[in-house]
Scaffold this motif. Structure first.
Motif, PDB file in Angstrom:
ATOM      1  N   CYS A   7      -8.859  -4.304  16.844  1.00 57.54           N
ATOM      2  CA  CYS A   7      -9.608  -4.155  15.591  1.00 57.54           C
ATOM      3  C   CYS A   7     -10.503  -2.917  15.602  1.00 57.54           C
ATOM      4  CB  CYS A   7     -10.448  -5.396  15.338  1.00 57.54           C
ATOM      5  SG  CYS A   7      -9.509  -6.936  15.248  1.00 57.54           S
ATOM      6  N   GLU A   8     -10.793  -2.377  16.807  1.00 56.06           N
ATOM      7  CA  GLU A   8     -11.660  -1.210  16.988  1.00 56.06           C
ATOM      8  C   GLU A   8     -13.060  -1.465  16.449  1.00 56.06           C
ATOM      9  OE1 GLU A   8      -9.795   2.198  15.317  1.00 56.06           O
ATOM     10  OE2 GLU A   8      -8.290   2.338  16.918  1.00 56.06           O
ATOM     11  N   LYS A   9     -13.572  -2.639  16.688  1.00 56.66           N
ATOM     12  CA  LYS A   9     -14.946  -2.973  16.332  1.00 56.66           C
ATOM     13  C   LYS A   9     -15.307  -4.284  17.038  1.00 56.66           C
ATOM     14  CE  LYS A   9     -13.691  -5.379  12.037  1.00 56.66           C
ATOM     15  NZ  LYS A   9     -13.951  -5.453  10.573  1.00 56.66           N
ATOM     16  N   TYR A  10     -16.612  -4.631  16.960  1.00 55.23           N
ATOM     17  CA  TYR A  10     -17.075  -5.883  17.552  1.00 55.23           C
ATOM     18  C   TYR A  10     -16.644  -7.047  16.672  1.00 55.23           C
ATOM     19  CZ  TYR A  10     -19.960  -3.548  21.016  1.00 55.23           C
ATOM     20  OH  TYR A  10     -20.412  -2.805  22.073  1.00 55.23           O
ATOM     21  N   GLN A  11     -16.008  -8.037  17.313  1.00 55.45           N
ATOM     22  CA  GLN A  11     -15.500  -9.191  16.591  1.00 55.45           C
ATOM     23  C   GLN A  11     -15.936 -10.468  17.321  1.00 55.45           C
ATOM     24  OE1 GLN A  11     -14.181  -9.334  13.786  1.00 55.45           O
ATOM     25  NE2 GLN A  11     -12.845  -7.612  13.323  1.00 55.45           N
ATOM     26  N   PRO A  12     -16.079 -11.568  16.571  1.00 55.36           N
ATOM     27  CA  PRO A  12     -16.332 -12.857  17.246  1.00 55.36           C
ATOM     28  C   PRO A  12     -15.131 -13.228  18.111  1.00 55.36           C
ATOM     29  CG  PRO A  12     -16.852 -12.988  14.910  1.00 55.36           C
ATOM     30  CD  PRO A  12     -16.132 -11.690  15.110  1.00 55.36           C
ATOM     31  N   THR A  13     -15.375 -13.492  19.362  1.00 50.88           N
ATOM     32  CA  THR A  13     -14.309 -13.828  20.302  1.00 50.88           C
ATOM     33  C   THR A  13     -14.638 -15.137  21.003  1.00 50.88           C
ATOM     34  OG1 THR A  13     -15.351 -12.537  22.050  1.00 50.88           O
ATOM     35  CG2 THR A  13     -13.702 -11.425  20.706  1.00 50.88           C
ATOM     36  N   VAL A  14     -13.602 -15.805  21.440  1.00 49.24           N
ATOM     37  CA  VAL A  14     -13.744 -17.044  22.211  1.00 49.24           C
ATOM     38  C   VAL A  14     -13.437 -16.703  23.668  1.00 49.24           C
ATOM     39  CG1 VAL A  14     -12.933 -19.397  22.534  1.00 49.24           C
ATOM     40  CG2 VAL A  14     -13.061 -18.426  20.229  1.00 49.24           C
ATOM     41  N   GLN A  21     -17.246 -20.330  25.457  1.00 50.82           N
ATOM     42  CA  GLN A  21     -18.337 -19.947  24.574  1.00 50.82           C
ATOM     43  C   GLN A  21     -17.858 -18.909  23.574  1.00 50.82           C
ATOM     44  OE1 GLN A  21     -21.427 -18.244  26.970  1.00 50.82           O
ATOM     45  NE2 GLN A  21     -20.129 -16.665  27.847  1.00 50.82           N
ATOM     46  N   ASN A  22     -18.561 -18.833  22.456  1.00 50.34           N
ATOM     47  CA  ASN A  22     -18.282 -17.869  21.402  1.00 50.34           C
ATOM     48  C   ASN A  22     -19.282 -16.730  21.495  1.00 50.34           C
ATOM     49  OD1 ASN A  22     -16.230 -19.526  20.329  1.00 50.34           O
ATOM     50  ND2 ASN A  22     -17.728 -20.698  19.157  1.00 50.34           N
ATOM     51  N   THR A  23     -18.798 -15.509  21.426  1.00 42.05           N
ATOM     52  CA  THR A  23     -19.679 -14.354  21.546  1.00 42.05           C
ATOM     53  C   THR A  23     -19.063 -13.169  20.829  1.00 42.05           C
ATOM     54  OG1 THR A  23     -20.852 -12.918  23.098  1.00 42.05           O
ATOM     55  CG2 THR A  23     -18.629 -13.598  23.705  1.00 42.05           C
ATOM     56  N   GLN A  24     -19.894 -12.142  20.610  1.00 45.68           N
ATOM     57  CA  GLN A  24     -19.425 -10.901  20.008  1.00 45.68           C
ATOM     58  C   GLN A  24     -18.931  -9.974  21.117  1.00 45.68           C
ATOM     59  OE1 GLN A  24     -19.303  -9.760  16.857  1.00 45.68           O
ATOM     60  NE2 GLN A  24     -20.271 -11.418  15.711  1.00 45.68           N
ATOM     61  N   ALA A  25     -17.735  -9.433  20.951  1.00 40.90           N
ATOM     62  CA  ALA A  25     -17.165  -8.537  21.955  1.00 40.90           C
ATOM     63  C   ALA A  25     -16.333  -7.464  21.239  1.00 40.90           C
ATOM     64  CB  ALA A  25     -16.321  -9.303  22.967  1.00 40.90           C
ATOM     65  N   TRP A  26     -16.103  -6.368  21.968  1.00 41.24           N
ATOM     66  CA  TRP A  26     -15.341  -5.258  21.406  1.00 41.24           C
ATOM     67  C   TRP A  26     -13.844  -5.555  21.486  1.00 41.24           C
ATOM     68  CZ3 TRP A  26     -16.122  -1.015  18.613  1.00 41.24           C
ATOM     69  CH2 TRP A  26     -15.121  -0.044  18.574  1.00 41.24           C
ATOM     70  N   MET A  45     -10.340 -14.146  23.580  1.00 36.39           N
ATOM     71  CA  MET A  45      -9.389 -14.249  22.470  1.00 36.39           C
ATOM     72  C   MET A  45     -10.087 -13.838  21.179  1.00 36.39           C
ATOM     73  SD  MET A  45      -6.389 -15.064  21.279  1.00 36.39           S
ATOM     74  CE  MET A  45      -5.597 -16.080  22.524  1.00 36.39           C
ATOM     75  N   CYS A  46      -9.632 -12.737  20.583  1.00 35.00           N
ATOM     76  CA  CYS A  46     -10.178 -12.283  19.310  1.00 35.00           C
ATOM     77  C   CYS A  46      -9.509 -13.070  18.186  1.00 35.00           C
ATOM     78  CB  CYS A  46      -9.954 -10.779  19.143  1.00 35.00           C
ATOM     79  SG  CYS A  46     -10.600 -10.122  17.587  1.00 35.00           S
ATOM     80  N   ARG A  47     -10.162 -13.119  17.033  1.00 34.12           N
ATOM     81  CA  ARG A  47      -9.584 -13.872  15.926  1.00 34.12           C
ATOM     82  C   ARG A  47      -8.361 -13.181  15.325  1.00 34.12           C
ATOM     83  NH1 ARG A  47     -14.311 -13.327  11.321  1.00 34.12           N
ATOM     84  NH2 ARG A  47     -14.259 -11.063  11.054  1.00 34.12           N
ATOM     85  N   CYS A  48      -8.140 -11.917  15.728  1.00 30.90           N
ATOM     86  CA  CYS A  48      -6.933 -11.231  15.284  1.00 30.90           C
ATOM     87  C   CYS A  48      -5.736 -11.617  16.137  1.00 30.90           C
ATOM     88  CB  CYS A  48      -7.132  -9.725  15.285  1.00 30.90           C
ATOM     89  SG  CYS A  48      -7.320  -9.015  16.932  1.00 30.90           S
TER      90      CYS A  48
END
Length: 867
Positions: free
Chosen positions: A740-747, A731-736, A687-690
């Protein structure tokens, strides 16, 4: 008088060369004078050993020899292609030369005498290089140059010394031995023979006797080698031809009736000289016996005009023979032709006898040693070399003491870099031997608690700001205070049990300690395995490489569907783990309590490339040294073996040894039995923050425990809580993010769609942090149990009865513990219950009632004990 003048002139040149070498060598203070012993000047007052016959009719000035008044003849003109005398030097006055040898690696000439003294001369000018004592009394009988030194053979001693005189090794033989000859068969093997009934083979690397060959005819005084035979010359006048591998006699030539003097081999010809029995005595035979090695028979002998004592082939343009008599006559002839009296030359020995003779490797130089200690060098040209390709010779360095500045050692800030140190690749005098030293790397300091407190994990990488408590690359020297933080077993008890080879064995319960099998003459048949194993369940021998996986092999054996699957599996692959595991399980079925060996399975395991890539294959010494983290290794092995068995059984559809009750997508798509047993279909949601949500479905064969992050005091958790948290991981991690077309913090969250029939868990206790977590949870569980059943006497040494176990709330069908110490280390419940709710949420909780539960397979066994 002319001979005396020539001798004195030669001595003068030798004395001048000696003075130059003395100046270059004796500049080093503290040098042992025995390593640089030089002959005194040719003067009666200085040399009492000088032979008076050399100075007949010559009056010497008491103050010294007036060499300017003695006429010295002009240098001898050397004709190209004709051997003539080039130089004459004195090795040691009055001591006969016993052996002479041209160095095979450097431009040097080695001379040994009857007094056990060795001298080396450099170059065609015969400048003295080194001089040292090899043996105190015995004569030097043979010299052989090697890459790093020179071998000297005496009567009962073989000594290997450097070219400067330092001893590399000293091999002593029995006092009854009388050795005369040696032969270097290869760079590391040497044959030594003498007046005995055997020939010794010595390994130069280990300096040990490797073989002792029996000789039928005793008295091996000369040895040669060709590409077909070993040639041994005997004192009885015979020459035996021996096999290169077995040293057995292939043929024998009876050359002379008296004794053998010398022989040489070149190509297909063997030429000998010796003595014949005449008139109840020995007489030098002037017929050289010539043998054809192709037909192994004698051909026409060669008659010479001198009494031959030495002979050597000089194969330059033709296969010439150099034949030397003891009186100094030298004749050159072809072995298959006629000897011409015009080819006889005379060595100027001043009436002395020739004692040694040798030819250089380049065939340009000949050397003669006489009974007065003189060495005569003959050459066929003024500019000669002893070898075709000689390496450079190391000479003594000039003294640097007088050119260095004065250093005041009273100054504390005096830099030691002012002392010049030569660059060298050899070991230094200050280097400790490997047997008395060992590597002691500096232990890494612990991570600063401030870094751990402020660290944020992104995936498996932690980020923290620099607290600026230390400078860059700064490491404290005093790390002994921190030893207790790294080694929880640092407190060794004072009892004798703690001072054995394994000082921490007392911390392991007696029934779990390793038992060492003491083999007798009958091997395993004489060992009573029933004393340790009274059941019909077989064990696996641990004394083979990669036996660390025996515990997991036993776990798989007691899973009946897996056992039936691999025992019914058979394929055409050369190395198949499923086939080998099935054969091993079949052996365990038939052994009825006797131990088995998993050698075939482990051999097939070593051939799997993936196992080597994962680092699962250990060397023979890795397990013995204890440097391998076996806990982490067996977890990796567990993941590998399940995947490998799944792939191998999926490739070939075998008998349906097991059919699951419930079917999943993983198992219904033609999957293997391993997949039906162990696989679990999981749903990974990102799940991206967007607001963008991505769901991916996959299957896994095992789960890994995930522990809560706690920098403060460890809280109390039940095992069911940790298990549920690890399976349904968040867990929280950086994913594409495609939106958003970029790496975002995702759950990222993980949920399971179905429960496996066998749940496999890797406990992931790989550091002291996880071990401390297990220890604290076991203490919490023990305290809660004591509070629940307060008032019970649980002394440390007292055993607990079955009724008391029931009072503590432990099922009667469960494990029994013999002491309170084992009870303190229990955190895992006897049974757990797992189910999926109607909302497809996983529920995990302890279940003390006796009912059917899912199998719990723990791949990491970690003894939790105090300290």
């Amino acid at each position: 008088t002319t001979r005396v003048a020539v001798a004195i002139a030669a001595a003068k040149r030798a004395e001048a060369g000696k003075r130059r070498q003395w100046t270059a060598t004796m500049n080093f203070e503290g040098l042992d004078p025995a390593l640089a012993e030089y002959v005194p000047a040719l003067h009666p007052a200085l040399d009492p050993h000088l032979n008076p016959s050399l100075l007949q009719n010559v009056e010497l000035d008491p103050e010294g020899v007036a060499l300017d008044g003695i006429p010295v003849p002009d240098p001898v003109h050397i004709m190209e292609g004709m051997y003539s005398e080039l130089h004459t030097v004195v090795s040691e006055v009055g001591v006969p030369v016993s052996f002479s040898h041209f160095d095979l690696h450097e431009e040097m000439l080695w001379v040994g005498n009857h007094g056990g003294h060795a001298t080396s001369f450099f170059g065609p000018a015969l400048e003295r290089y080194s001089s040292f004592q090899v043996h105190s009394s015995d004569d030097i009988r043979q010299i052989q140059s090697l890459e790093n030194g020179v071998l000297f053979l005496t009567k009962t001693n073989l000594k290997y010394m450097s070219r400067g005189g330092l001893i590399i090794f000293d091999y002593l033989m029995d006092e009854s031995e009388d050795m005369h000859s040696l032969l270097l068969t290869d760079p590391t093997t040497l044959l030594v023979g003498g007046l005995t009934n055997h020939v010794i083979e010595i390994d130069l690397n280990t300096v040990q006797e490797t073989q002792k060959y029996t000789v039928e005819v005793p008295g091996v005084t000369i040895m040669r080698q060709s590409n077909r035979f070993f040639f041994c010359g005997h004192t009885s006048g015979k020459v035996s031809l021996r096999d290169l591998r077995t040293f057995s006699v292939e043929h024998e030539f009876d050359a002379y009736s008296g004794s053998l003097s010398d022989f040489d081999v070149h190509g297909n010809l063997l030429v000998t000289c010796g003595f014949s029995s005449r008139m109840n005595g020995l007489a030098c035979d002037r017929f050289l016996k010539v043998y054809d090695l192709r037909m192994l028979r004698a051909i026409t002998p060669l008659q010479v005009h001198i009494d031959p004592l030495f002979l050597k082939f000089i194969p330059t343009y033709t296969s010439r023979l150099a034949i030397i008599s003891q009186t100094g006559q030298c004749q050159f002839c072809e072995p298959t032709g006629l000897a011409n009296p015009a080819d006889i030359f005379h060595v100027n020995t001043v009436g002395q006898l020739i004692m040694s003779f040798d030819v250089s490797a380049s065939k340009q130089a000949l050397v003669f040693g006489d009974s007065e200690g003189c060495v005569h060098l003959w050459a066929d040209s003024p500019e000669i070399t002893f070898n075709a390709y000689s390496r450079e010779t190391d000479f003594a360095l000039p003294c640097l003491v007088d050119t260095l500045p004065h250093l005041d050692w009273n100054q504390d800030l005096m830099p030691l870099s002012l002392i010049p140190v030569p660059l060298t690749t050899e070991s230094l005098l200050s280097d400790w031997p490997a047997a008395n030293s060992g590597p002691a790397p500096r232990r890494a300091p612990p991570v600063d608690p401030e870094i751990l407190r402020t660290m944020k994990k992104v995936g498996f990488i932690g980020y923290a700001p620099n607290p600026r408590t230390k400078l860059r690359n700064q490491v404290p020297y005093r790390l002994k205070e921190l030893d207790n933080e790294f080694d929880s077993f640092s407190q060794v008890p004072e009892s004798p049990i703690g001072r054995e080879e394994e000082p921490y064995v007392y911390m392991v319960a007696k029934k779990y300690r390793k038992v060492t099998i003491k083999y007798s003459k009958l091997g395993l048949e004489d060992f009573d395995f029933k004393h340790y194993n009274k059941t019909l369940f077989a064990g696996l021998e641990p004394h083979i490489p990669n036996a660390y996986c025996n515990c997991m092999i036993q776990v798989l054996y007691f899973l009946e569907p897996v056992r039936c699957l691999v025992q019914n599996h058979l394929c055409q692959k050369e190395f198949c783990l499923s086939c080998e595991l099935g054969f091993l399980f079949h052996m365990l079925d038939l052994s009825r309590g006797d131990p088995c060996q998993g050698s075939n399975f482990l051999r097939a395991f070593r051939t799997i490339p993936e196992a080597a890539a994962l680092g699962l294959i250990l060397a023979d010494s890795d397990e013995a040294t204890g440097k391998v983290n076996l806990g982490r290794l067996i977890q990796s092995w567990n993941r590998f073996i399940l995947t490998q068995l799944h792939q191998e059984t999926q490739e070939q559809e075998g008998p349906q040894a097991y059919r699951g009750i419930g079917s999943s997508n993983f198992g219904s798509s033609g999957d293997s039995v391993i997949g039906q047993l162990f696989s679990c279909e999981v749903e990974n949601c990102s799940m991206c923050r967007c607001g963008k949500e991505t769901v991916r479905v996959s299957s896994t064969l095992l789960f890994t425990l995930s522990y809560p992050d706690s920098n403060d005091k460890i809280k109390d958790y039940e095992f069911a809580q940790i298990l549920k948290r690890s399976i349904c991981l968040e867990q929280n991690t950086q994913a594409w993010c495609e939106n958003c077309e970029k790496y975002q913090p995702t759950v990222q969250t993980r949920n399971i769609r179905c429960l496996p029939d066998v749940l496999v868990i890797n406990c992931e206790v790989n550091s002291s942090k996880e071990a401390e977590f297990w220890k604290m949870q076991a203490e919490y569980a023990f305290k809660k149990m004591m509070m629940k059943k307060g008032g019970m006497d649980l002394s440390k040494s007292r055993e607990i009865s079955l009724g008391e176990w029931n009072e503590l709330g432990i099922a009667a069908g469960g494990n029994t513990y013999t002491s309170i110490e084992e009870l303190k280390n229990i955190w895992i419940p006897y049974s757990i219950k797992m189910k999926l709710s109607k909302n497809k949420e996983l529920e995990v909780y302890n279940w003390d009632e006796s009912s059917e539960v899912k199998h719990l397979l723990l791949t990491k066994k970690w003894p939790i004990s105090p300290g």
